[in-house]
Write an enzyme that holds these catalytic residues in place. Structure first.
Site, PDB file in Angstrom:
ATOM      1  N   LYS A  58     -12.412   6.082  14.990  1.00 29.68           N
ATOM      2  CA  LYS A  58     -13.590   5.433  15.580  1.00 29.68           C
ATOM      3  C   LYS A  58     -14.221   6.235  16.704  1.00 29.68           C
ATOM      4  CE  LYS A  58     -13.627   0.787  14.011  1.00 29.68           C
ATOM      5  NZ  LYS A  58     -12.251   0.592  13.464  1.00 29.68           N
ATOM      6  N   SER A  83     -11.934  -5.958  20.356  1.00 32.76           N
ATOM      7  CA  SER A  83     -10.662  -5.899  21.074  1.00 32.76           C
ATOM      8  C   SER A  83      -9.850  -4.733  20.532  1.00 32.76           C
ATOM      9  CB  SER A  83      -9.900  -7.207  20.898  1.00 32.76           C
ATOM     10  OG  SER A  83      -9.835  -7.531  19.539  1.00 32.76           O
ATOM     11  N   ASN A  85      -9.949  -0.689  18.261  1.00 33.86           N
ATOM     12  CA  ASN A  85     -10.166   0.740  18.433  1.00 33.86           C
ATOM     13  C   ASN A  85     -11.607   1.094  18.782  1.00 33.86           C
ATOM     14  OD1 ASN A  85      -7.472   1.309  17.929  1.00 33.86           O
ATOM     15  ND2 ASN A  85      -7.789   1.430  15.715  1.00 33.86           N
ATOM     16  N   TYR A 120     -10.189   4.250  30.473  1.00 30.75           N
ATOM     17  CA  TYR A 120     -11.268   5.192  30.158  1.00 30.75           C
ATOM     18  C   TYR A 120     -12.491   4.944  31.022  1.00 30.75           C
ATOM     19  CZ  TYR A 120      -8.526   6.284  25.990  1.00 30.75           C
ATOM     20  OH  TYR A 120      -7.536   6.654  25.121  1.00 30.75           O
ATOM     21  N   GLY A 185     -15.121  -3.170   7.850  1.00 27.06           N
ATOM     22  CA  GLY A 185     -16.551  -3.450   7.705  1.00 27.06           C
ATOM     23  C   GLY A 185     -17.291  -2.377   6.932  1.00 27.06           C
ATOM     24  N   GLY A 187     -17.698   1.107   7.724  1.00 27.92           N
ATOM     25  CA  GLY A 187     -18.265   2.304   8.357  1.00 27.92           C
ATOM     26  C   GLY A 187     -17.562   3.566   7.900  1.00 27.92           C
ATOM     27  N   LEU A 188     -16.247   3.520   7.898  1.00 34.44           N
ATOM     28  CA  LEU A 188     -15.471   4.695   7.481  1.00 34.44           C
ATOM     29  C   LEU A 188     -15.701   4.990   5.998  1.00 34.44           C
ATOM     30  CD1 LEU A 188     -13.363   6.888   8.148  1.00 34.44           C
ATOM     31  CD2 LEU A 188     -11.578   5.228   7.554  1.00 34.44           C
ATOM     32  N   GLU A 209      -8.863  -2.627   0.897  1.00 29.51           N
ATOM     33  CA  GLU A 209      -8.898  -3.762   1.826  1.00 29.51           C
ATOM     34  C   GLU A 209      -7.581  -4.514   1.790  1.00 29.51           C
ATOM     35  OE1 GLU A 209     -13.103  -5.849   1.902  1.00 29.51           O
ATOM     36  OE2 GLU A 209     -12.256  -5.934  -0.103  1.00 29.51           O
ATOM     37  N   GLY A 213      -8.227 -10.263   2.915  1.00 28.76           N
ATOM     38  CA  GLY A 213      -9.550 -10.037   3.502  1.00 28.76           C
ATOM     39  C   GLY A 213     -10.408  -9.160   2.614  1.00 28.76           C
ATOM     40  N   ASP A 215     -13.437  -9.095   1.535  1.00 25.12           N
ATOM     41  CA  ASP A 215     -14.868  -9.423   1.595  1.00 25.12           C
ATOM     42  C   ASP A 215     -15.741  -8.413   0.858  1.00 25.12           C
ATOM     43  OD1 ASP A 215     -13.679  -8.095   3.911  1.00 25.12           O
ATOM     44  OD2 ASP A 215     -15.715  -7.849   4.659  1.00 25.12           O
ATOM     45  N   LYS A 278       7.416  11.229   9.931  1.00 26.51           N
ATOM     46  CA  LYS A 278       7.551  11.234  11.396  1.00 26.51           C
ATOM     47  C   LYS A 278       6.251  10.954  12.116  1.00 26.51           C
ATOM     48  CE  LYS A 278      11.428  12.673   9.935  1.00 26.51           C
ATOM     49  NZ  LYS A 278      12.403  11.603   9.610  1.00 26.51           N
ATOM     50  N   SER A 309      -6.282   6.053   8.909  1.00 23.89           N
ATOM     51  CA  SER A 309      -7.405   5.777   9.813  1.00 23.89           C
ATOM     52  C   SER A 309      -7.010   5.648  11.280  1.00 23.89           C
ATOM     53  CB  SER A 309      -8.145   4.522   9.351  1.00 23.89           C
ATOM     54  OG  SER A 309      -7.247   3.434   9.231  1.00 23.89           O
TER      55      SER A 309
END
Ligand SMILES: *Cc1c(COP(=O)(O)O)cnc(C)c1O
Length: 324
Positions: A58, A83, A85, A120, A185, A187-188, A209, A213, A215, A278, A309
């Site tokens: 992200k 809440s 990444n 950050y 959603g 984007g990736l 997915e 979920g 969708d 690992k 991801s």
């Protein structure tokens, strides 16, 4: 059918994003595993975005979006509601670009995530998930403070930025037959489709997915965006209720298939990553491998890309998931 009149991003936007990210995002490693190659009778190439800055891909989309702000927008800064990444990605990108960031998070979000986001340099505003509407809060704050809201996936620059991971993978491993991509959603997946269709048109791209979920799978079957209830799954980065109009338009045009996996299969993939390779991979980041193992596609003798991801999972939660 997209109802959004904004033009969809193209591969040229992915190339431009890659230039912006050059020297800023990590060029993450591509790992291999003889054990998994033998198990599947295929050759697998793992693109390790768990080793990206902030621990997930992200960062790419967030930085690509913020780097294109006008001087006016930079002064106001960036705002996100998340809440997960995406919050950390916006916070870190804003810090690097020296602009303010504000993140709207549920007050019961994990303390570690809030601390990381504040670390950050972002301001965190909390809300009550059960009584308050985060979108309304975010829009109000954005207007009051002159900040620009960046959504986690349904945004041209975010999609183009996310596509740079698969661009890198295909530059390193050009002749993939299949590519498995984790899907929330979208984007990736939509960015990955732009890169894969341009660089490896023969490569079949599969979105994955959580079973609870699905969708995007439901939306593809219906031919329009379907909204589901917030799914119950350990894949917390893919608990989306619906794809966006931009991501859905790209996925609908270009994806070969969307598969689903269950939580048990995710834990099995997480265990494999930890034990054999690992590396720590979060539940959502394990979607792609779980589908390569359990999805029933004819991978024997094929060259297969697996996008990992992200790797952000509390160690206590990691341990308890693996010991169940
Ligand atoms: C956000 C996220 C996803 C899903 O990405 P989308 O662009 O919403 O489909 C998958 N894995 C991880 C680790 C994420 O943070």
């Amino acid at each position: 059918m997209s109802t959004n009149t904004a033009p969809l991003p193209t591969y040229d936007d992915v190339v431009a994003a890659a230039q912006r990210l050059q020297g800023v995002a990590h060029r993450t490693p591509v790992l291999t595993s003889r054990t998994m190659d033998e198990q599947l009778g295929a050759r697998l190439f793992f693109k390790c975005e768990n080793l990206q800055r902030i621990g997930a891909f992200k960062f790419r989309g967030a930085y690509n979006a913020l780097a294109q702000f006008t001087p006016e927008q930079r002064k106001g800064g960036a705002l996100a509601f998340s809440s997960g990444n995406h919050a950390q990605a916006i916070a870190q990108a804003a810090q690097l670009l020296d602009m303010p960031a504000l993140i709207v998070m549920p007050e019961d979000a994990p303390a570690s995530k809030m601390a990381a986001t504040r670390g950050y340099g972002a301001q965190v505003v909390t809300y009550n998930r059960f009584t308050e509407d985060r979108e309304a809060i975010a829009h109000k704050l954005a207007t009051e403070r002159g900040m620009t809201l960046i959504p986690p996936y349904n945004h041209r620059d975010v999609i183009a930025g996310q596509g740079t991971a698969v661009k890198e993978l295909l530059e390193e491993v050009p002749d993939l037959d299949y590519l498995f991509v984790c899907l929330g959603g979208g984007g990736l997946l939509s960015g990955s489709l732009l890169a894969a269709n341009a660089l490896a048109p023969q490569c079949k791209v599969i979105g994955v997915e959580p079973e609870a979920g699905n969708d995007v799978q439901q939306s593809l079957r219906a031919g329009h965006i379907v909204k589901i209830d917030t799914p119950r799954t350990i894949a917390d980065g893919a608990q989306t209720q619906a794809p966006g109009d931009l991501t859905f338009a790209i996925i609908q045009q270009r994806v070969n298939e969307v598969l689903t996996v269950n939580d048990e299969q995710l834990v099995q993939a997480m265990r494999f990553y930890a034990e054999r390779m690992k590396i720590v991979v979060e539940p959502t980041g394990s979607l792609s491998l779980a589908a390569a193992i359990h999805g029933g596609l004819p991978l024997k003798g094929k060259r297969v890309g697996i996008v990992i991801s992200g790797g952000n999972v509390d160690l206590e939660r990691f341990a308890s998931l693996l010991s169940e």
